[in-house]
Design a protein around this motif. Sequence first.
Motif, PDB file in Angstrom:
ATOM      1  N   PHE A 100       0.839  -1.194   0.000  1.00 32.88           N
ATOM      2  CA  PHE A 100       0.000   0.000   0.000  1.00 32.88           C
ATOM      3  C   PHE A 100       0.877   1.248   0.000  1.00 32.88           C
ATOM      4  N   ARG A 101       0.296   2.320  -0.467  1.00 36.96           N
ATOM      5  CA  ARG A 101       0.892   3.648  -0.435  1.00 36.96           C
ATOM      6  C   ARG A 101      -0.249   4.654  -0.237  1.00 36.96           C
ATOM      7  N   PRO A 102       0.014   5.806   0.405  1.00 33.40           N
ATOM      8  CA  PRO A 102       1.330   6.332   0.783  1.00 33.40           C
ATOM      9  C   PRO A 102       1.816   5.751   2.101  1.00 33.40           C
ATOM     10  N   ILE A 103       3.096   5.858   2.307  1.00 35.26           N
ATOM     11  CA  ILE A 103       3.704   5.407   3.550  1.00 35.26           C
ATOM     12  C   ILE A 103       4.756   6.433   3.936  1.00 35.26           C
ATOM     13  N   SER A 104       4.846   6.707   5.224  1.00 32.60           N
ATOM     14  CA  SER A 104       5.757   7.744   5.705  1.00 32.60           C
ATOM     15  C   SER A 104       7.207   7.305   5.569  1.00 32.60           C
ATOM     16  N   ASN A 105       8.087   8.279   5.395  1.00 30.82           N
ATOM     17  CA  ASN A 105       9.523   7.978   5.348  1.00 30.82           C
ATOM     18  C   ASN A 105      10.156   8.048   6.733  1.00 30.82           C
ATOM     19  N   ARG A 106       9.335   8.260   7.758  1.00 30.11           N
ATOM     20  CA  ARG A 106       9.829   8.293   9.131  1.00 30.11           C
ATOM     21  C   ARG A 106       9.626   6.923   9.768  1.00 30.11           C
TER      22      ARG A 106
END
Length: 318
Positions: A100-106
């Motif tokens: 799935f997306r979106p996904i955080s880069n944190r």
Amino acid sequence: MAMRGKESENGVYEFPYMKPPQRSAWESFRTGCYDSKNGTVLGRNGKSWAQILFFYLIFYAVLAALFSICMKGLLSTIDEREPKWKMDSSLIGNNPGLGFRPISNRTEEGSLIWFNSRNATSIQKWVGFTEDFMQPYREASTGKNRVICDFDKMPTGDQVCHVDLDKFGACGPKNHYGFNSSSPCIFLKLNRIFDWVPDYYDDPKNLPENMPQQLKDKIVGLPPSQRKQVWVSCIGEHPADKEHVSQFEYLPSQGFPSYYYPYRNAPGYLSPIVAVQIRQPTPNVLINIECRSWAKNINYRGGNQREGSVRFEIMRDI
């Protein structure tokens, strides 16, 4: 005149100790680099340097030749378009995963989608993550081998099917992918497996008992030609989650159409995606959602060893 030693009583000659000449650090360094008396450079004369350079020249030439032969042998077994090990013979197997997306880069946020639909910074954050995911699809809007496909118009040869972003409606960029409203959108995509062909649930009389009723009704209501899809469904993972979210809308359809399969690494190929609009989840509540893919040859398993599904959390502040 040669130095003569003194013979001891046991017949051993003893020579007087000669103290080596004292040299400064600079003189020692200069002599080590070049000794004019002995004609050496770094302790070696011309003949010695020629021998060692010749040895290493031959050594590395042989080493390079052996490496080239090994690489040539290896590359002769590799096809640029088709992997040697496929399906059950490969490490990834024949059970595609669902992402799935979106996904955080944190890292600390993990699979959590936490946003405020009234805060411009929060909206832009998740719109930006989604835009990054959509970038390859926007750049590939045209191409010589890209065609508009349908269930009665399958791609041939090296043709690839176009993914029409305009069909995402409320989950499109003009609507900020739903993050400026109470109904955000996420996007689902199956992992690519070379030569994998889905075994579709296209017979309304032969559907799994645990398939959601909404999806069953969807399949029954479609013409037979449009039932060849890898279906997807999303639900609240636990009973408490189901109380806070119950409605999902799938765009442009509730599955990945058959004309995108099998994947054979044709130039410009892009995996199909399904937009899922999560309709009005309860605000200020952390909700766990599980989305699952449905095909007869996709194994499903929940828990930590998840197969055939994906899990994420969503929280909407107001």
